[in-house]
Design an enzyme around this catalytic site. Structure first.
Site, PDB file in Angstrom:
ATOM      1  N   LYS A  39     -57.235   1.626   4.016  1.00 15.18           N
ATOM      2  CA  LYS A  39     -56.765   2.990   4.312  1.00 15.18           C
ATOM      3  C   LYS A  39     -55.940   3.573   3.163  1.00 15.18           C
ATOM      4  O   LYS A  39     -55.825   4.793   3.043  1.00 15.18           O
ATOM      5  CB  LYS A  39     -55.952   3.015   5.614  1.00 15.18           C
ATOM      6  CG  LYS A  39     -54.634   2.260   5.553  1.00 15.18           C
ATOM      7  CD  LYS A  39     -53.900   2.348   6.882  1.00 15.18           C
ATOM      8  CE  LYS A  39     -52.554   1.630   6.796  1.00 15.18           C
ATOM      9  NZ  LYS A  39     -51.818   1.692   8.071  1.00 15.18           N
ATOM     10  N   ARG A  99     -42.999 -20.287   4.025  1.00 16.02           N
ATOM     11  CA  ARG A  99     -41.673 -20.747   3.594  1.00 16.02           C
ATOM     12  C   ARG A  99     -41.305 -22.128   4.127  1.00 16.02           C
ATOM     13  O   ARG A  99     -40.557 -22.859   3.487  1.00 16.02           O
ATOM     14  CB  ARG A  99     -40.599 -19.743   4.040  1.00 16.02           C
ATOM     15  CG  ARG A  99     -40.655 -18.426   3.298  1.00 16.02           C
ATOM     16  CD  ARG A  99     -39.650 -17.450   3.880  1.00 16.02           C
ATOM     17  NE  ARG A  99     -39.799 -16.122   3.302  1.00 16.02           N
ATOM     18  CZ  ARG A  99     -39.339 -15.016   3.857  1.00 16.02           C
ATOM     19  NH1 ARG A  99     -38.691 -15.074   5.014  1.00 16.02           N
ATOM     20  NH2 ARG A  99     -39.532 -13.845   3.270  1.00 16.02           N
ATOM     21  N   CYS A 130     -34.789 -12.269   2.244  1.00 11.70           N
ATOM     22  CA  CYS A 130     -33.880 -11.485   1.399  1.00 11.70           C
ATOM     23  C   CYS A 130     -32.427 -11.900   1.547  1.00 11.70           C
ATOM     24  O   CYS A 130     -31.695 -12.019   0.553  1.00 11.70           O
ATOM     25  CB  CYS A 130     -34.040  -9.996   1.702  1.00 11.70           C
ATOM     26  SG  CYS A 130     -33.933  -9.574   3.456  1.00 11.70           S
ATOM     27  N   SER A 160     -33.753  -0.862   4.552  1.00 15.82           N
ATOM     28  CA  SER A 160     -34.950  -1.070   3.726  1.00 15.82           C
ATOM     29  C   SER A 160     -35.516  -2.462   3.917  1.00 15.82           C
ATOM     30  O   SER A 160     -36.684  -2.712   3.620  1.00 15.82           O
ATOM     31  CB  SER A 160     -34.628  -0.838   2.246  1.00 15.82           C
ATOM     32  OG  SER A 160     -33.563  -1.658   1.819  1.00 15.82           O
ATOM     33  N   GLY A 161     -34.707  -3.380   4.471  1.00 11.62           N
ATOM     34  CA  GLY A 161     -35.212  -4.717   4.788  1.00 11.62           C
ATOM     35  C   GLY A 161     -36.268  -4.695   5.870  1.00 11.62           C
ATOM     36  O   GLY A 161     -37.018  -5.660   6.029  1.00 11.62           O
ATOM     37  N   PRO A 180     -28.533  18.675  17.731  1.00  5.55           N
ATOM     38  CA  PRO A 180     -28.727  18.074  19.054  1.00  5.55           C
ATOM     39  C   PRO A 180     -30.081  18.384  19.698  1.00  5.55           C
ATOM     40  O   PRO A 180     -30.513  17.658  20.595  1.00  5.55           O
ATOM     41  CB  PRO A 180     -27.580  18.677  19.885  1.00  5.55           C
ATOM     42  CG  PRO A 180     -26.562  19.089  18.877  1.00  5.55           C
ATOM     43  CD  PRO A 180     -27.331  19.509  17.667  1.00  5.55           C
ATOM     44  N   HIS A 243     -28.042  -5.404   0.636  1.00  6.08           N
ATOM     45  CA  HIS A 243     -27.492  -6.268   1.683  1.00  6.08           C
ATOM     46  C   HIS A 243     -26.129  -6.794   1.232  1.00  6.08           C
ATOM     47  O   HIS A 243     -25.949  -7.165   0.064  1.00  6.08           O
ATOM     48  CB  HIS A 243     -28.400  -7.476   1.932  1.00  6.08           C
ATOM     49  CG  HIS A 243     -29.679  -7.153   2.631  1.00  6.08           C
ATOM     50  ND1 HIS A 243     -30.006  -5.897   3.097  1.00  6.08           N
ATOM     51  CD2 HIS A 243     -30.742  -7.953   2.949  1.00  6.08           C
ATOM     52  CE1 HIS A 243     -31.204  -5.946   3.679  1.00  6.08           C
ATOM     53  NE2 HIS A 243     -31.663  -7.179   3.597  1.00  6.08           N
TER      54      HIS A 243
END
Length: 340
Positions: A39, A99, A130, A160-161, A180, A243
């Site tokens: 896509k 991992r 991260c 963004s994590g 509102p 972070h």
């Protein structure tokens, strides 16, 4: 002579950052290709002063390519990484899929570079979570000096994590606070993220820990030392990039805060900014876009024997993901493939 490099997931936050960092660090590239899902095929991404059109990951032939940096998530990685590895292309994977496989090295180059030689078992190398990556950069030089027994860490992790959707949700909700009539309910996160903090990242496990907290425990043991005990509380905060972590460390031996500060100043990948005055520390805003892991607020913990506290901040899209992957690629080239 350089390398033929593949970036899989080139249109995502991490994939784009990988391309930026490869260019910034003048990685020896003879040829580079950007891959994406069907896509997104034909989308354009930047590599230095070049523009690349993405190709279809599903039909790509990895034969003859030296290394592939994957940033496509676990499901796509499960399908395409073995295909690349079988074709002789070394995979550096940013997902969590591999991992915890004992036959696949989990690497932070400043910490366990020697593990690079284990890549040949499956032709795959894993990139850590991260929040783990920046923490172990800080822990390793201190562990080498005084042996860490236990770590208590609380994280303050940017949106963004969780990808572009998380960043968009923070942006949209922040705007809606002042309007509102334009309500933006939580979709990506379990509660409102704007002007809030959420002590919940990834799924809950039977222990009561979240998967993100479990990752920090298990990955630290694999990367640094299986004897280290880790307990974590991971929190999502309304910050776009970067972070932060409050880390409490208990050592086997006494380590004076001044010696710790000197050790960290000399350690690879670390920048110590630690002045006991207003603004004499680093926050996520200052670390965004930087390569370093920043350490501040180094001080003794008088409540336990051999205790130390510190504040650790890093750009999660860089050291927490894309930069670490590129550093692994550099290490692979330098120690194993030896073309560049």
């Amino acid at each position: 002579m350089g390398y033929r490099v593949v970036i899989a997931g080139a249109t995502g936050n991490v994939g784009r950052e990988m391309l930026n960092i490869l260019a910034e660090r003048h990685f020896p590239v003879d040829e580079i290709v950007a891959l994406a899902s069907r896509k997104s095929m034909g989308s354009e991404v930047s590599f230095g002063d070049k523009t690349l059109k993405t190709k279809d990951l599903d039909t790509f032939d990895f034969t003859g390519w030296d290394m592939a940096l994957f940033a496509v998530g676990s499901e796509a990685t499960k399908k395409y990484a073995p295909k690349a590895a079988k074709a002789g292309c070394v995979v550096i994977d940013n997902s969590s899929l591999y991992r915890y496989d004992p036959d696949i090295p989990l690497i932070v180059p400043e910490v366990n570079a020697d593990a690079i030689h284990d890549y040949s078992k499956k032709n795959i190398i894993a990139n850590p979570n991260c929040s783990t990556a920046q923490m172990v950069v800080a822990l390793k030089p201190l562990h080498d000096r005084a042996t860490i027994k236990r770590v208590v860490v609380s994280t303050y992790q940017s949106v963004s994590g969780s990808g572009k959707d998380g960043m968009d949700e923070l942006w949209d909700q922040t705007k809606s606070i002042y309007n509102p009539t334009d309500d933006k309910p939580a979709k990506k996160f379990t509660k409102q993220i704007a002007f809030n903090v959420i002590p919940h990242i990834d799924v809950f496990m039977d222990s009561g820990d979240t998967k993100e907290e479990w990752k920090m425990m298990v990955e630290t043991k694999k990367i640094v030392d299986p004897k280290i005990k880790v307990t974590a509380t991971c929190v999502r905060v309304p910050v776009f990039v970067g972070h932060a972590e409050s880390i409490n460390i208990e050592f086997e031996e006494h380590l004076d805060e001044n010696e710790a500060r000197d050790i960290l100043r000399e350690a690879p990948g670390i920048m110590v900014i630690d002045k006991r005055e207003d603004g004499g520390y680093v926050t996520p805003v200052e670390c965004a876009g930087d390569f370093a892991t920043f350490i501040s607020r180094i001080r003794q913990d008088s409540t336990i024997d051999n205790g130390l506290n510190l504040w650790c901040v890093s750009d999660n899209l860089r050291k927490g993901a894309a930069l670490n992957a590129v550093q692994i690629a550099e290490l692979l080239g330098r120690e194993v493939l030896k073309k560049g």
